[in-house]
Design an enzyme around this catalytic site. Structure first.
Site, PDB file in Angstrom:
ATOM      1  N   ARG A 237       0.854  -1.179   0.000  1.00  0.00           N
ATOM      2  CA  ARG A 237       0.000   0.000   0.000  1.00  0.00           C
ATOM      3  C   ARG A 237       0.895   1.234   0.000  1.00  0.00           C
ATOM      4  NH1 ARG A 237      -3.390  -3.093  -1.256  1.00  0.00           N
ATOM      5  NH2 ARG A 237      -5.435  -3.459  -0.309  1.00  0.00           N
ATOM      6  N   GLU A 266      -4.478   7.085  -4.853  1.00  0.00           N
ATOM      7  CA  GLU A 266      -4.748   6.456  -6.152  1.00  0.00           C
ATOM      8  C   GLU A 266      -6.107   6.892  -6.660  1.00  0.00           C
ATOM      9  OE1 GLU A 266      -4.266   2.245  -5.507  1.00  0.00           O
ATOM     10  OE2 GLU A 266      -2.193   2.472  -4.875  1.00  0.00           O
ATOM     11  N   HIS A 285      -1.591  -0.212  -9.633  1.00  0.00           N
ATOM     12  CA  HIS A 285      -2.108  -1.187  -8.665  1.00  0.00           C
ATOM     13  C   HIS A 285      -2.612  -2.459  -9.364  1.00  0.00           C
ATOM     14  CE1 HIS A 285      -3.809  -1.421  -4.302  1.00  0.00           C
ATOM     15  NE2 HIS A 285      -3.533  -2.631  -4.769  1.00  0.00           N
TER      16      HIS A 285
HETATM   17  C1  DGY Z   1      -5.344  -6.577  -2.289  1.00  0.00           C
HETATM   18  O1  DGY Z   1      -6.084  -7.548  -2.485  1.00  0.00           O
HETATM   19  O2  DGY Z   1      -5.227  -6.047  -1.191  1.00  0.00           O
HETATM   20  C2  DGY Z   1      -4.577  -6.097  -3.446  1.00  0.00           C
HETATM   21  O3  DGY Z   1      -3.944  -4.897  -3.227  1.00  0.00           O
HETATM   22  C3  DGY Z   1      -5.451  -6.052  -4.676  1.00  0.00           C
HETATM   23  O4  DGY Z   1      -4.671  -6.573  -5.649  1.00  0.00           O
END
Ligand code: DGY
Length: 319
Positions: A237, A266, A285
């Site tokens: 993240r 984002e 992402h």
């Molecule tokens: C998640 O599932 O947390 C991912 O970031 C999505 O790909």
């Protein structure tokens, strides 16, 4: 009939599983998030919500919904949901673990390699007509084989990345809240403190969940400990890395490069300072973005919703 709201268009075959037993409303745009005011209105009378990591399920939104029993997040990370507010109301929160582990580890390793060997820059160099001849130091990057990899956060995806590193004879260090002695043995990896990991690694991979404790875990001080030849990879993240500090470290060549699949806000603002630098690769992402995995994630999110509301079968509850 119990009512559901789904915050993004889902594949037909996944939806049919729900339509027999529930009344469904859905935001049917694939490429735009549901506007906040629409979501606030839609949650008022629903029993179940299927949402994405782009939806901010905060205490205010939860308070708007009087009957909500389950929030099914179509992601493994659930930092977009106010867990305290959900717990207070006894609302179940579920995620989609497992299915995206290998796909996200693949992307992490691909990004690591692409950054180390300057693949995007090299491709642009060719397309822009700059390739006049072969020359000795043209677009030279960093070696991966035999290098030291530091993994911050040894969850399932971290372990899957460590497994890939074995194929490249990498020395792998890891830093985690708790030591994993069995995994250390199995994968021949070494536990260190964060400082040692940052000082010794050629590649630092951020793989930890995003929480209050990990916010800006990598800032100016931590980047200052890294080697000048080191590369930072973040597929977890954006908020775990202080982007201003990262920009400064990359610009001043304090570190060599970065590969980011995630950023703090984002989608990225096209005026973002990181976009001005050649030594960073930015992706939208896409860690779990394979057809098979994204379909499986949708399927699990729907199953969680059905099983949570019917009380039958298993669900992936998050604590
Ligand atoms: C998640 O599932 O947390 C991912 O970031 C999505 O790909």
């Amino acid at each position: 009939m119990r009512k559901l709201y789904i915050t993004r268009k889902l594949p037909e075959e996944v939806l049919t599983k729900l339509s027999a037993s529930f009344s469904i409303r859905m935001w049917d745009k694939e490429d735009q998030p549901v506007p906040r005011h629409t979501l606030e209105k839609e949650v008022e009378d629903i029993d179940g919500l299927l949402c994405l990591l782009t939806d901010n399920i905060d205490s205010h939104l939860i308070s708007k919904s009087k009957k909500l029993k389950i929030i099914s997040n179509m992601a493994v990370g659930y930092n977009n949901i106010d867990m305290e507010a959900a717990n207070e109301r006894n609302i179940m929160v579920t995620n989609t673990p497992g299915v995206l582990t290998e796909t996200t580890a693949d992307l992490t390793f691909a990004l690591l390699m692409a950054t180390a060997r300057r693949l995007v820059e090299s491709s642009n160099y060719l397309r822009d007509g700059n390739w006049k001849t072969w020359s000795l130091m043209m677009l030279t990057g960093q070696d991966i084989f035999g290098a030291t990899l530091g993994i911050i956060g040894l969850g399932n995806i971290g372990e899957a990345v460590a497994r890939r590193a074995q194929g490249f004879s990498m020395k792998t260090l890891y830093y985690n809240r708790s030591r994993k002695y069995d995994v250390e043995k199995e994968l021949n990896i070494i536990y260190t403190d964060l400082e040692t990991l940052l000082k010794e690694s050629d590649f630092v991979c951020v793989m930890t969940p995003y929480t209050k404790e990990t916010e800006h875990l990598i800032g100016k001080e931590q980047l200052g400990l890294m080697k000048e030849s080191a590369i930072l990879i973040n597929t977890a993240r954006g908020g775990i890395v202080d982007e201003q500090a990262l920009y400064e470290a990359l610009k001043s060549k304090k570190i060599w490069g970065a590969g980011l699949d995630v950023i703090e806000k984002e989608p990225i603002d096209l005026n973002h300072s990181l976009l001005t630098l050649p030594n960073v690769i930015l992706l939208p992402h896409i860690g779990s973005a394979s057809v098979k995995t994204r379909t499986a994630m949708a399927d699990i999110a729907v199953t969680n919703l059905i099983n949570g509301l019917t009380g039958e079968g298993t669900i992936h509850l998050v604590k």
